[in-house]
Design a protein around this motif. Structure first.
Motif, PDB file in Angstrom:
ATOM      1  N   GLY A   1       9.710 -11.321  -6.569  1.00  0.00           N
ATOM      2  CA  GLY A   1       8.794 -11.501  -5.254  1.00  0.00           C
ATOM      3  C   GLY A   1       7.516 -10.605  -5.275  1.00  0.00           C
ATOM      4  O   GLY A   1       6.403 -11.271  -4.844  1.00  0.00           O
ATOM      5  N   VAL A   2       7.577  -9.510  -5.443  1.00  0.00           N
ATOM      6  CA  VAL A   2       6.711  -8.540  -5.706  1.00  0.00           C
ATOM      7  C   VAL A   2       5.564  -8.957  -6.642  1.00  0.00           C
ATOM      8  O   VAL A   2       4.309  -9.019  -6.086  1.00  0.00           O
ATOM      9  N   ALA A   3       6.105  -9.333  -7.755  1.00  0.00           N
ATOM     10  CA  ALA A   3       4.959  -9.654  -8.955  1.00  0.00           C
ATOM     11  C   ALA A   3       4.478 -11.131  -8.559  1.00  0.00           C
ATOM     12  O   ALA A   3       3.209 -11.414  -8.869  1.00  0.00           O
ATOM     13  N   PHE A   4       5.203 -12.099  -7.889  1.00  0.00           N
ATOM     14  CA  PHE A   4       4.713 -13.401  -7.493  1.00  0.00           C
ATOM     15  C   PHE A   4       3.449 -13.157  -6.159  1.00  0.00           C
ATOM     16  O   PHE A   4       2.581 -13.722  -6.286  1.00  0.00           O
ATOM     17  N   SER A   5       3.866 -12.290  -5.402  1.00  0.00           N
ATOM     18  CA  SER A   5       2.968 -12.041  -4.295  1.00  0.00           C
ATOM     19  C   SER A   5       1.583 -11.313  -4.727  1.00  0.00           C
ATOM     20  O   SER A   5       0.523 -11.681  -4.188  1.00  0.00           O
ATOM     21  N   THR A   6       2.012 -10.241  -5.733  1.00  0.00           N
ATOM     22  CA  THR A   6       0.643  -9.604  -6.130  1.00  0.00           C
ATOM     23  C   THR A   6      -0.142 -10.705  -6.926  1.00  0.00           C
ATOM     24  O   THR A   6      -1.477 -10.746  -6.720  1.00  0.00           O
ATOM     25  N   ARG A   7       0.544 -11.679  -7.711  1.00  0.00           N
ATOM     26  CA  ARG A   7      -0.197 -12.648  -8.464  1.00  0.00           C
ATOM     27  C   ARG A   7      -1.258 -13.399  -7.643  1.00  0.00           C
ATOM     28  O   ARG A   7      -2.412 -13.677  -7.961  1.00  0.00           O
ATOM     29  N   ASN A   8      -0.547 -13.825  -6.781  1.00  0.00           N
ATOM     30  CA  ASN A   8      -0.984 -14.849  -5.701  1.00  0.00           C
ATOM     31  C   ASN A   8      -2.479 -14.228  -4.941  1.00  0.00           C
ATOM     32  O   ASN A   8      -3.523 -14.670  -4.966  1.00  0.00           O
ATOM     33  N   ILE A   9      -2.235 -12.920  -4.673  1.00  0.00           N
ATOM     34  CA  ILE A   9      -3.298 -12.112  -4.004  1.00  0.00           C
ATOM     35  C   ILE A   9      -4.517 -11.990  -4.926  1.00  0.00           C
ATOM     36  O   ILE A   9      -5.684 -12.138  -4.695  1.00  0.00           O
ATOM     37  N   ILE A  10      -4.199 -11.810  -6.307  1.00  0.00           N
ATOM     38  CA  ILE A  10      -5.231 -11.264  -7.208  1.00  0.00           C
ATOM     39  C   ILE A  10      -5.892 -12.766  -7.570  1.00  0.00           C
ATOM     40  O   ILE A  10      -7.074 -12.956  -7.865  1.00  0.00           O
ATOM     41  N   ASN A  11      -4.894 -13.454  -7.847  1.00  0.00           N
ATOM     42  CA  ASN A  11      -5.599 -14.887  -8.202  1.00  0.00           C
ATOM     43  C   ASN A  11      -6.795 -15.789  -6.895  1.00  0.00           C
ATOM     44  O   ASN A  11      -7.571 -16.137  -7.090  1.00  0.00           O
ATOM     45  N   LYS A  12      -6.307 -15.297  -5.770  1.00  0.00           N
ATOM     46  CA  LYS A  12      -7.206 -15.708  -4.347  1.00  0.00           C
ATOM     47  C   LYS A  12      -8.534 -14.812  -4.587  1.00  0.00           C
ATOM     48  O   LYS A  12      -9.486 -15.240  -4.043  1.00  0.00           O
ATOM     49  N   LEU A  13      -8.372 -13.572  -4.713  1.00  0.00           N
ATOM     50  CA  LEU A  13      -9.635 -12.802  -5.049  1.00  0.00           C
ATOM     51  C   LEU A  13     -10.571 -13.061  -6.078  1.00  0.00           C
ATOM     52  O   LEU A  13     -11.682 -12.558  -6.090  1.00  0.00           O
ATOM     53  N   ASN A  14      -9.870 -13.501  -7.296  1.00  0.00           N
ATOM     54  CA  ASN A  14     -10.762 -13.707  -8.418  1.00  0.00           C
ATOM     55  C   ASN A  14     -11.209 -15.239  -8.705  1.00  0.00           C
ATOM     56  O   ASN A  14     -10.539 -16.171  -7.959  1.00  0.00           O
ATOM     57  N   SER A  15     -11.690 -15.504  -9.558  1.00  0.00           N
ATOM     58  CA  SER A  15     -12.332 -16.760  -9.757  1.00  0.00           C
ATOM     59  C   SER A  15     -11.180 -17.513 -10.491  1.00  0.00           C
ATOM     60  O   SER A  15     -10.287 -16.993 -11.353  1.00  0.00           O
ATOM     61  N   LYS A  16     -11.161 -19.076 -10.198  1.00  0.00           N
ATOM     62  CA  LYS A  16     -10.105 -19.610 -10.645  1.00  0.00           C
ATOM     63  C   LYS A  16     -10.250 -20.273 -11.950  1.00  0.00           C
ATOM     64  O   LYS A  16      -9.590 -21.089 -12.774  1.00  0.00           O
ATOM     65  N   ASP A  17     -11.665 -19.894 -12.709  1.00  0.00           N
ATOM     66  CA  ASP A  17     -11.985 -20.361 -13.883  1.00  0.00           C
ATOM     67  C   ASP A  17     -11.772 -19.461 -15.049  1.00  0.00           C
ATOM     68  O   ASP A  17     -12.337 -19.786 -16.067  1.00  0.00           O
TER      69      ASP A  17
ATOM     70  N   MET B   1      -1.865  -8.564 -14.891  1.00  0.00           N
ATOM     71  CA  MET B   1      -1.088  -8.204 -15.900  1.00  0.00           C
ATOM     72  C   MET B   1      -0.092  -7.034 -15.734  1.00  0.00           C
ATOM     73  O   MET B   1       1.007  -6.895 -16.280  1.00  0.00           O
ATOM     74  N   SER B   2      -0.370  -6.199 -14.734  1.00  0.00           N
ATOM     75  CA  SER B   2       0.427  -5.072 -14.316  1.00  0.00           C
ATOM     76  C   SER B   2      -0.058  -4.313 -13.283  1.00  0.00           C
ATOM     77  O   SER B   2      -1.160  -4.272 -12.604  1.00  0.00           O
ATOM     78  N   PHE B   3       0.968  -3.389 -12.638  1.00  0.00           N
ATOM     79  CA  PHE B   3       0.574  -2.585 -11.667  1.00  0.00           C
ATOM     80  C   PHE B   3       1.433  -1.346 -11.797  1.00  0.00           C
ATOM     81  O   PHE B   3       2.541  -1.485 -12.311  1.00  0.00           O
ATOM     82  N   ALA B   4       1.207  -0.250 -11.284  1.00  0.00           N
ATOM     83  CA  ALA B   4       1.958   1.012 -11.135  1.00  0.00           C
ATOM     84  C   ALA B   4       2.363   1.536 -10.003  1.00  0.00           C
ATOM     85  O   ALA B   4       1.495   1.627  -8.903  1.00  0.00           O
ATOM     86  N   THR B   5       3.707   2.153  -9.701  1.00  0.00           N
ATOM     87  CA  THR B   5       3.830   2.796  -8.475  1.00  0.00           C
ATOM     88  C   THR B   5       3.914   4.181  -9.164  1.00  0.00           C
ATOM     89  O   THR B   5       3.656   4.399 -10.305  1.00  0.00           O
ATOM     90  N   ASN B   6       4.506   5.339  -8.230  1.00  0.00           N
ATOM     91  CA  ASN B   6       4.737   6.470  -8.789  1.00  0.00           C
ATOM     92  C   ASN B   6       5.828   6.447  -9.567  1.00  0.00           C
ATOM     93  O   ASN B   6       6.130   7.795 -10.167  1.00  0.00           O
ATOM     94  N   THR B   7       6.725   5.693  -9.637  1.00  0.00           N
ATOM     95  CA  THR B   7       7.983   5.673 -10.580  1.00  0.00           C
ATOM     96  C   THR B   7       7.897   4.750 -11.681  1.00  0.00           C
ATOM     97  O   THR B   7       8.735   4.951 -12.695  1.00  0.00           O
ATOM     98  N   TYR B   8       7.148   3.608 -11.719  1.00  0.00           N
ATOM     99  CA  TYR B   8       7.349   2.611 -13.026  1.00  0.00           C
ATOM    100  C   TYR B   8       6.048   1.940 -13.117  1.00  0.00           C
ATOM    101  O   TYR B   8       5.306   1.879 -12.038  1.00  0.00           O
ATOM    102  N   ARG B   9       5.757   1.250 -14.139  1.00  0.00           N
ATOM    103  CA  ARG B   9       4.669   0.359 -14.376  1.00  0.00           C
ATOM    104  C   ARG B   9       5.586  -1.090 -14.626  1.00  0.00           C
ATOM    105  O   ARG B   9       6.273  -1.378 -15.338  1.00  0.00           O
ATOM    106  N   LEU B  10       4.901  -2.180 -13.720  1.00  0.00           N
ATOM    107  CA  LEU B  10       5.541  -3.458 -13.852  1.00  0.00           C
ATOM    108  C   LEU B  10       4.426  -4.220 -14.670  1.00  0.00           C
ATOM    109  O   LEU B  10       3.489  -4.323 -14.411  1.00  0.00           O
TER     110      LEU B  10
ATOM    111  N   PHE C   1       7.209 -13.824 -17.493  1.00  0.00           N
ATOM    112  CA  PHE C   1       7.971 -12.560 -17.933  1.00  0.00           C
ATOM    113  C   PHE C   1       7.683 -11.282 -17.381  1.00  0.00           C
ATOM    114  O   PHE C   1       6.439 -11.112 -17.097  1.00  0.00           O
ATOM    115  N   ILE C   2       8.539 -10.441 -16.891  1.00  0.00           N
ATOM    116  CA  ILE C   2       8.253  -9.387 -16.239  1.00  0.00           C
ATOM    117  C   ILE C   2       8.851  -8.437 -16.980  1.00  0.00           C
ATOM    118  O   ILE C   2      10.305  -8.510 -17.205  1.00  0.00           O
ATOM    119  N   LEU C   3       8.346  -7.059 -17.233  1.00  0.00           N
ATOM    120  CA  LEU C   3       8.922  -6.000 -17.762  1.00  0.00           C
ATOM    121  C   LEU C   3       8.727  -4.536 -16.931  1.00  0.00           C
ATOM    122  O   LEU C   3       7.237  -4.556 -16.790  1.00  0.00           O
TER     123      LEU C   3
END
Length: 123
Positions: free
Chosen positions: A10-26, A37-46, A57-59
């Protein structure tokens, strides 16, 4: 564990959708036009990889880890395609999201993750 997986997705999907709306669709990023491609918190990187066919795929790694895009792409091309897509017993339904119930795929994937984990921790 299943609840945690749903939360991470859910976090990855929501973040991806926000970024896609802010960036060019081309943008030429396969199924990921915004280039998330990734984001980091203070304990892990997704790390997130979406194949051109829409498989996601999420790691999660340590926050100091470098980009895992080549690793995730290798998992898609050399493990997922070989052991899931080419398996005649696996029914791929693009409308249904479900876990991969293939013990051989999981064993090969776990061995690969252990292999890259040992090479990155000893390097």
């Amino acid at each position: 564990m299943e609840e945690e997986a749903k939360l991470v997705y859910g976090v990855a999907f929501s973040t991806r959708n926000i970024i896609n709306k802010l960036n060019s669709k081309d943008s030429p990023q396969g199924g990921n036009p915004g280039g998330f491609m990734s984001f980091a918190t203070n304990t892990y990187r997704l790390h997130y990889y979406e194949s051109p066919t829409g498989v996601k795929f999420i790691l999660t790694t340590d926050i100091a880890a470098a980009s895992m895009q080549p690793v995730l792409e290798m998992i898609y091309r050399n493990i997922y395609v070989e052991y899931v897509v080419k398996n005649p017993l696996f029914n791929v339904d693009p409308l249904v999201s479900s876990p991969i119930e293939n013990d051989y795929f999981r064993a090969v994937l776990n061995n690969y993750i252990r292999e890259i984990s040992s090479t990155t921790t000893t390097a």
